[in-house]
Scaffold this motif. Structure first.
Motif, PDB file in Angstrom:
ATOM      1  N   ARG A 188       0.852  -1.197   0.000  1.00 32.19           N
ATOM      2  CA  ARG A 188       0.000   0.000   0.000  1.00 32.19           C
ATOM      3  C   ARG A 188       0.883   1.242   0.000  1.00 32.19           C
ATOM      4  O   ARG A 188       1.793   1.351   0.824  1.00 32.19           O
ATOM      5  CB  ARG A 188      -0.869  -0.009   1.253  1.00 32.19           C
ATOM      6  CG  ARG A 188      -1.549   1.310   1.522  1.00 32.19           C
ATOM      7  CD  ARG A 188      -2.387   1.254   2.777  1.00 32.19           C
ATOM      8  NE  ARG A 188      -3.543   0.409   2.607  1.00 32.19           N
ATOM      9  CZ  ARG A 188      -4.501   0.281   3.534  1.00 32.19           C
ATOM     10  NH1 ARG A 188      -4.415   0.943   4.672  1.00 32.19           N
ATOM     11  NH2 ARG A 188      -5.523  -0.483   3.320  1.00 32.19           N
ATOM     12  N   CYS A 208      -4.874   8.682  11.062  1.00 29.91           N
ATOM     13  CA  CYS A 208      -5.209   7.265  11.145  1.00 29.91           C
ATOM     14  C   CYS A 208      -5.569   6.976  12.599  1.00 29.91           C
ATOM     15  O   CYS A 208      -4.818   7.339  13.504  1.00 29.91           O
ATOM     16  CB  CYS A 208      -3.981   6.476  10.716  1.00 29.91           C
ATOM     17  SG  CYS A 208      -4.297   4.819  10.228  1.00 29.91           S
ATOM     18  N   ARG A 290       2.115  13.979   4.101  1.00 26.11           N
ATOM     19  CA  ARG A 290       2.953  12.872   4.559  1.00 26.11           C
ATOM     20  C   ARG A 290       2.746  11.671   3.635  1.00 26.11           C
ATOM     21  O   ARG A 290       1.612  11.426   3.191  1.00 26.11           O
ATOM     22  CB  ARG A 290       2.547  12.510   5.998  1.00 26.11           C
ATOM     23  CG  ARG A 290       3.249  11.321   6.615  1.00 26.11           C
ATOM     24  CD  ARG A 290       2.942  11.238   8.121  1.00 26.11           C
ATOM     25  NE  ARG A 290       3.686  10.165   8.735  1.00 26.11           N
ATOM     26  CZ  ARG A 290       3.207   8.940   8.946  1.00 26.11           C
ATOM     27  NH1 ARG A 290       1.963   8.643   8.609  1.00 26.11           N
ATOM     28  NH2 ARG A 290       3.958   8.023   9.515  1.00 26.11           N
TER      29      ARG A 290
HETATM   30  O1  LIG Z   1       0.975   5.665   7.562  1.00 23.00           O
HETATM   31  C1  LIG Z   1       1.257   5.263   8.706  1.00 23.00           C
HETATM   32  O2  LIG Z   1       2.169   5.733   9.369  1.00 23.00           O
HETATM   33  C2  LIG Z   1       0.435   4.153   9.293  1.00 23.00           C
HETATM   34  C3  LIG Z   1      -0.569   3.564   8.353  1.00 23.00           C
HETATM   35  C4  LIG Z   1      -1.259   2.382   8.890  1.00 23.00           C
HETATM   36  O3  LIG Z   1      -1.253   2.150  10.061  1.00 23.00           O
HETATM   37  C5  LIG Z   1      -1.953   1.416   8.004  1.00 23.00           C
HETATM   38  O4  LIG Z   1      -2.096   1.683   6.801  1.00 23.00           O
HETATM   39  O5  LIG Z   1      -2.357   0.358   8.493  1.00 23.00           O
END
Ligand SMILES: O=C(O)CCC(=O)C(=O)O
Ligand SMILES: [Fe+2]
Length: 348
Positions: A188, A208, A290
């Motif tokens: 991802r 998140c 980010r």
């Molecule tokens: O982008 C992040 O630092 C964490 C993303 C995340 O926890 C996820 O996609 O499961």
């Protein structure tokens, strides 16, 4: 205190003894918070940089090109583009009466909180859940690099880490890695657009929300912005995972599948993404965008991920049902979208 960044090079080049010492060290770190970080693990800084460049190009594509490859929001492995607000991580875990984060059950999912991120999920060519890719003309070389170069490197590293965990837990070689032969791991790329601090303070939006990941382990590369935090299982509160600046740094987080297989012996990393430490006390202003890259290392879909016999004792009776990896995964993905899995969950 933060999550240490451990040099992993000895796992590839070291003696048996050095490999064992490293494997034990990493496993001990996982036992603290379900998390560690690695550097010098074989994926080069250039390769990671190139992936960020591809990711930047992808998210800059016109909206019209991204929506035609949109992920279908149901209880199946995610593939393609997810727009800002599509995925609701607030719906997948909930604190229990003891204050511990647990996997939500279906009727728990009542929170309406937004994740301020967009992402693109894909897997290897030929997988039964195929990926809708953007056209070659709109983003030349994207698919070749992401699918042909970066994904296999991440899959290899994930298997090395799981081999290290097998050594550290003193279970037979192949206990985890032999049920990863169909290579159904998912990669991802994610983009968190700039976000007003005021909006964040209102409490309905986070980059998140606190959650655990669904697979065996997650490898997470983050840019220099910061904001990721892991729950401090020893003292409560959160440990900021402040980027070290090493171009190879990657976080490794234990996911639900490994928790189930080890009957809770290994705990998952509960994590969320908030304002970076440097912006925490601000009342206004804008958090910069980010980018992160996650490899979700998965067990073969038909593998039984119920607890292994050696982790079931009279003191620690079986805590989790004998689901297949796909049943567990689809249950969790379904929670993101309020969608029930179609597969038979009668064994749950
Ligand atoms: O982008 C992040 O630092 C964490 C993303 C995340 O926890 C996820 O996609 O499961
Ligand atoms: Fe996550």
């Amino acid at each position: 205190m933060s999550i240490p960044a451990i040099d992993f090079s000895a796992f590839r080049n070291g003696t048996e003894q050095e490999r064992r010492v490293l494997a034990n060290r990493i496993t001990e770190e996982f036992k603290k918070h379900g998390a560690t970080r690695l550097i010098a693990h074989g994926i080069t800084g250039e390769s990671i940089k190139k992936t960020y460049e591809q990711s930047d190009k992808f998210f800059k594509l016109p909206e019209a090109e991204k929506v035609i490859i949109a992920n279908i929001r149901d209880a199946n492995p995610q593939r393609g583009y997810s727009y800002v607000g599509s995925e609701a991580t607030s719906k997948v875990n909930k604190r229990d009466q003891k204050g511990e984060f647990q996997i939500c059950e279906d009727d728990d999912v009542d929170q309406e909180l937004i994740d301020a991120k967009e992402h693109f999920d894909y897997t290897r060519e030929g997988d039964e859940y195929s990926t809708p890719w953007p056209s070659e003309a709109s983003i030349p070389g994207f698919r070749d690099w992401m699918e042909g170069a970066f994904l296999p490197d991440c899959m290899k590293l994930a298997r090395d880490v799981l081999t290290a965990i097998e050594i550290g837990l003193n279970v037979p070689a192949g206990t985890f890695t032999s049920c990863m032969e169909s290579h159904v791991d998912e990669l991802r790329i994610q983009h968190y657009p700039p976000l007003a601090v005021e909006e964040l303070k209102a409490g309905k939006i986070k980059r998140c929300h606190p959650h655990t990941d669904f697979g065996f382990i997650t490898l997470l590369f983050q840019d220099a912005t910061g904001g990721l935090e892991v729950e401090d299982r020893a003292n409560g509160g959160w440990l900021p995972v402040i980027p070290t600046g090493d171009p190879t740094e990657v976080g490794v987080y234990i996911g639900d599948t490994l928790v189930h297989k080890t009957n809770g012996h290994l705990k998952a990393a509960v994590h969320h993404v908030v304002a970076p430490v440097s912006l925490k006390d601000r009342e206004d202003g804008v958090m910069p965008e980010r980018f992160t890259i996650a490899l979700f290392a998965k067990a073969d879909r038909h593998a039984d991920v119920g607890p292994m016999p050696q982790f079931i004792t009279s003191e620690t009776p079986q805590r989790f049902p004998n689901l297949t990896a796909l049943e567990l995964h689809n249950k969790r993905v379904g929670q993101l979208y309020d969608a029930r899995p179609k597969v038979n969950m009668a064994s749950a």
